[in-house]
Design an enzyme around this catalytic site. Structure first.
Site, PDB file in Angstrom:
ATOM      1  N   ARG A 165       0.822  -1.225   0.000  1.00  0.00           N
ATOM      2  CA  ARG A 165       0.000   0.000   0.000  1.00  0.00           C
ATOM      3  C   ARG A 165       0.855   1.274   0.000  1.00  0.00           C
ATOM      4  O   ARG A 165       0.494   2.288   0.590  1.00  0.00           O
ATOM      5  CB  ARG A 165      -0.944   0.042   1.217  1.00  0.00           C
ATOM      6  CG  ARG A 165      -2.038  -0.990   1.195  1.00  0.00           C
ATOM      7  CD  ARG A 165      -3.022  -0.761   0.045  1.00  0.00           C
ATOM      8  NE  ARG A 165      -4.200  -1.575   0.169  1.00  0.00           N
ATOM      9  CZ  ARG A 165      -4.307  -2.844  -0.235  1.00  0.00           C
ATOM     10  NH1 ARG A 165      -3.278  -3.438  -0.798  1.00  0.00           N
ATOM     11  NH2 ARG A 165      -5.439  -3.504  -0.095  1.00  0.00           N
ATOM     12  N   SER A 236     -10.877  -0.278   2.707  1.00  0.00           N
ATOM     13  CA  SER A 236     -10.210  -0.442   4.006  1.00  0.00           C
ATOM     14  C   SER A 236      -9.820   0.928   4.547  1.00  0.00           C
ATOM     15  O   SER A 236      -9.143   1.688   3.855  1.00  0.00           O
ATOM     16  CB  SER A 236      -8.943  -1.283   3.858  1.00  0.00           C
ATOM     17  OG  SER A 236      -9.247  -2.564   3.383  1.00  0.00           O
ATOM     18  N   GLU A 332      -5.475   4.370   5.775  1.00  0.00           N
ATOM     19  CA  GLU A 332      -5.112   4.041   4.402  1.00  0.00           C
ATOM     20  C   GLU A 332      -5.476   5.178   3.440  1.00  0.00           C
ATOM     21  O   GLU A 332      -4.637   5.602   2.654  1.00  0.00           O
ATOM     22  CB  GLU A 332      -5.791   2.729   4.006  1.00  0.00           C
ATOM     23  CG  GLU A 332      -5.018   2.004   2.939  1.00  0.00           C
ATOM     24  CD  GLU A 332      -5.881   1.665   1.766  1.00  0.00           C
ATOM     25  OE1 GLU A 332      -5.368   1.042   0.860  1.00  0.00           O
ATOM     26  OE2 GLU A 332      -7.059   2.043   1.745  1.00  0.00           O
TER      27      GLU A 332
HETATM   28  N1  EPU Z   1     -11.730 -10.374   9.591  1.00  0.00           N
HETATM   29  C1  EPU Z   1     -12.369 -10.222  10.805  1.00  0.00           C
HETATM   30  N2  EPU Z   1     -13.475  -9.412  10.853  1.00  0.00           N
HETATM   31  C2  EPU Z   1     -13.937  -8.757   9.762  1.00  0.00           C
HETATM   32  C3  EPU Z   1     -13.280  -8.908   8.519  1.00  0.00           C
HETATM   33  C4  EPU Z   1     -12.174  -9.736   8.472  1.00  0.00           C
HETATM   34  O1  EPU Z   1     -11.962 -10.769  11.817  1.00  0.00           O
HETATM   35  O2  EPU Z   1     -14.934  -8.019   9.902  1.00  0.00           O
HETATM   36  C5  EPU Z   1     -10.553 -11.247   9.516  1.00  0.00           C
HETATM   37  C6  EPU Z   1     -10.775 -12.372   8.505  1.00  0.00           C
HETATM   38  O3  EPU Z   1     -11.408 -13.456   9.111  1.00  0.00           O
HETATM   39  C7  EPU Z   1      -9.383 -12.691   8.062  1.00  0.00           C
HETATM   40  C8  EPU Z   1      -8.657 -11.360   8.179  1.00  0.00           C
HETATM   41  O4  EPU Z   1      -9.448 -10.522   9.009  1.00  0.00           O
HETATM   42  O5  EPU Z   1      -8.771 -13.600   8.946  1.00  0.00           O
HETATM   43  C9  EPU Z   1      -8.387 -10.710   6.843  1.00  0.00           C
HETATM   44  O6  EPU Z   1      -9.615 -10.349   6.215  1.00  0.00           O
HETATM   45  P1  EPU Z   1      -9.755 -10.112   4.640  1.00  0.00           P
HETATM   46  O7  EPU Z   1      -9.409 -11.369   3.886  1.00  0.00           O
HETATM   47  O8  EPU Z   1     -11.083  -9.512   4.358  1.00  0.00           O
HETATM   48  O9  EPU Z   1      -8.604  -9.085   4.285  1.00  0.00           O
HETATM   49  P2  EPU Z   1      -8.124  -7.711   4.958  1.00  0.00           P
HETATM   50  O10 EPU Z   1      -6.714  -7.895   5.393  1.00  0.00           O
HETATM   51  O11 EPU Z   1      -9.075  -7.204   5.981  1.00  0.00           O
HETATM   52  C10 EPU Z   1      -7.079  -6.813   2.745  1.00  0.00           C
HETATM   53  C11 EPU Z   1      -7.088  -5.536   1.968  1.00  0.00           C
HETATM   54  C12 EPU Z   1      -8.378  -5.407   1.156  1.00  0.00           C
HETATM   55  C13 EPU Z   1      -8.458  -6.619   0.214  1.00  0.00           C
HETATM   56  C14 EPU Z   1      -8.431  -7.912   1.054  1.00  0.00           C
HETATM   57  C15 EPU Z   1      -8.376  -9.147   0.195  1.00  0.00           C
HETATM   58  C16 EPU Z   1      -5.765  -3.955   3.274  1.00  0.00           C
HETATM   59  C17 EPU Z   1      -5.768  -2.746   4.148  1.00  0.00           C
HETATM   60  N3  EPU Z   1      -6.956  -4.405   2.875  1.00  0.00           N
HETATM   61  O12 EPU Z   1      -8.146  -6.723   3.700  1.00  0.00           O
HETATM   62  O13 EPU Z   1      -8.274  -4.239   0.364  1.00  0.00           O
HETATM   63  O14 EPU Z   1      -9.642  -6.576  -0.553  1.00  0.00           O
HETATM   64  O15 EPU Z   1      -7.229  -7.913   1.871  1.00  0.00           O
HETATM   65  O16 EPU Z   1      -7.128  -9.252  -0.403  1.00  0.00           O
HETATM   66  O17 EPU Z   1      -4.705  -4.475   2.941  1.00  0.00           O
HETATM   67  C18 EPU Z   1      -8.734  -1.912   0.348  1.00  0.00           C
HETATM   68  O18 EPU Z   1      -7.511  -1.733   0.332  1.00  0.00           O
HETATM   69  O19 EPU Z   1      -9.555  -0.953   0.347  1.00  0.00           O
HETATM   70  C19 EPU Z   1      -9.252  -3.278   0.432  1.00  0.00           C
HETATM   71  C20 EPU Z   1     -10.553  -3.532   0.552  1.00  0.00           C
END
Ligand code: EPU
Length: 339
Positions: A165, A236, A332
């Site tokens: 990012r 995010s 972010e």
């Molecule tokens: N999780 C929770 N609660 C929630 C949502 C998620 O506990 O409400 C846990 C999930 O169970 C999982 C972990 O958090 O273990 C990661 O969740 P997720 O796969 O949704 O990914 P993220 O790390 O929250 C990142 C990116 C997203 C991208 C997803 C998928 C960042 C800041 N965000 O989210 O990007 O779509 O991975 O690759 O890196 C964005 O940048 O705007 C964005 C949406």
């Protein structure tokens, strides 16, 4: 001829739907107009703000200086071989439409990045990434206009200094560079990446074409992330924090269920969504702003008018995370303008 408007309302041009007045505003559709806007701002010694799709910005009430709205459109094939090709995309093109177009043409590699809100020009700035792919992996060159001089030049992917990012365009060395076009190298042979667990589960076995992955990514995003056109948000709100290995091990001991993702031998990425969720913030609403019911990392604007309300609410969230886990959350999206 450049059309510049004074005291222009940006409320409908940012996906958080915050009220903001730009001191001066102009929409540019060619590189020449972009250069003219830069020169005009320099003549008046005004600062320059760049507006793409407004999907990664938190706009304060007033935006001094010249706001340049990126409207450069166009797609052009540069190199074309049996294996791959380089496509030049103008900065104002819509990102998701571009992903759909490349897949339909048989140019592969962008499928995992479907449905990310925003424009092509914004993609390299924060090195957009999702489901195991970052745009940096596909970038060949980034074309820019220097906002200090109006000069045009381009950077190689290495010169963009991409990381999670992040890129040179977010630093003091590159903040003055306005992205006008992006060259991507895409594969003509079907390539798929289903390494990300949530995606792996969504793609049926023995059915792994790039179009299957595209469909699965769209389905996963639609089920897990709120649509900004229906519920104003900027994706995010916080980055996933990266901590050193010792800190990560200590946290894992204390919180055995905490998801952790090794970045390299010394650093580990933690899940901001998980920490926020564990502390009970999902669905909480204050100041007209809420944490999405669908995903704890997404902040929804329910009825707030100004950025200050979003900032106040999200500061409470990051403070709570710091208090419990000792980890700082960085925002972010970029906060610009004055309150
Ligand atoms: N999780 C929770 N609660 C929630 C949502 C998620 O506990 O409400 C846990 C999930 O169970 C999982 C972990 O958090 O273990 C990661 O969740 P997720 O796969 O949704 O990914 P993220 O790390 O929250 C990142 C990116 C997203 C991208 C997803 C998928 C960042 C800041 N965000 O989210 O990007 O779509 O991975 O690759 O890196 C964005 O940048 O705007 C964005 C949406």
């Amino acid at each position: 001829m450049l059309r510049v408007e004074a005291n222009f309302q940006l409320g409908s041009l940012n996906t958080l739907r915050l009220e903001c007045i730009a001191e001066r505003y102009t929409l540019v559709s060619t590189t020449e107009e972009l250069q003219e806007a830069v020169r005009e701002a320099r003549v008046c010694s005004s600062s320059i703000n760049l507006l793409g799709a407004g999907s990664n910005l938190i706009l304060n009430r007033y935006l001094p200086g010249m706001t340049i709205h990126m409207g450069l459109l166009g797609r052009e094939i540069l190199e074309d071989s049996a294996d791959d090709l380089v496509v030049r995309l103008q900065a104002g093109e819509d990102w998701h439409e571009t992903v759909l177009w490349t897949n339909a043409e048989g140019y592969f590699g962008l499928e995992n990045l479907a449905l990310i809100p925003g424009s092509v020009g914004a993609a390299p700035v924060q090195n957009i990434g999702a489901y195991g792919v970052e745009v940096a992996q596909l970038i060949e060159r980034v074309h820019v206009v220097d906002s200090r001089s109006g000069d045009i030049w381009s950077l190689t992917a290495a010169e963009c200094c991409f990381s999670y990012r992040n890129s040179v365009f977010k630093t003091s060395e590159g903040k003055h560079l306005i992205i006008s076009a992006v060259d991507l190298r895409l594969s003509k042979r079907p390539v798929v990446n289903t390494s990300y667990p949530a995606l792996r589960e969504a793609v049926p076995d023995n059915c792994e074409t790039p179009s299957d992955v595209l469909e699965a990514v769209i389905a996963v995003r639609q089920s897990k992330l709120p649509d900004p056109s229906l519920e104003p948000n900027v994706g995010s709100f916080f980055k996933n924090p990266i901590v050193d290995r010792v800190t990560a091990e200590h946290l894992q001991g204390e919180y055995p269920d905490m998801p952790q993702y090794p970045v390299d031998a010394n650093t580990v990425k933690l899940s901001a969504a998980w920490m926020i969720d564990q502390l009970g913030w999902r669905g909480v609403q204050e100041f007209g702003v809420s944490v999405s019911e669908k995903h704890a990392l997404v902040i929804i604007n329910k009825s707030a008018r100004y950025a200050s309300e979003v900032i106040e609410f999200t500061y409470k969230i990051s403070s709570a995370v710091f208090q419990e886990y000792g980890v700082s959350l960085d925002r972010e999206p970029e906060l610009i303008g004055i309150d």
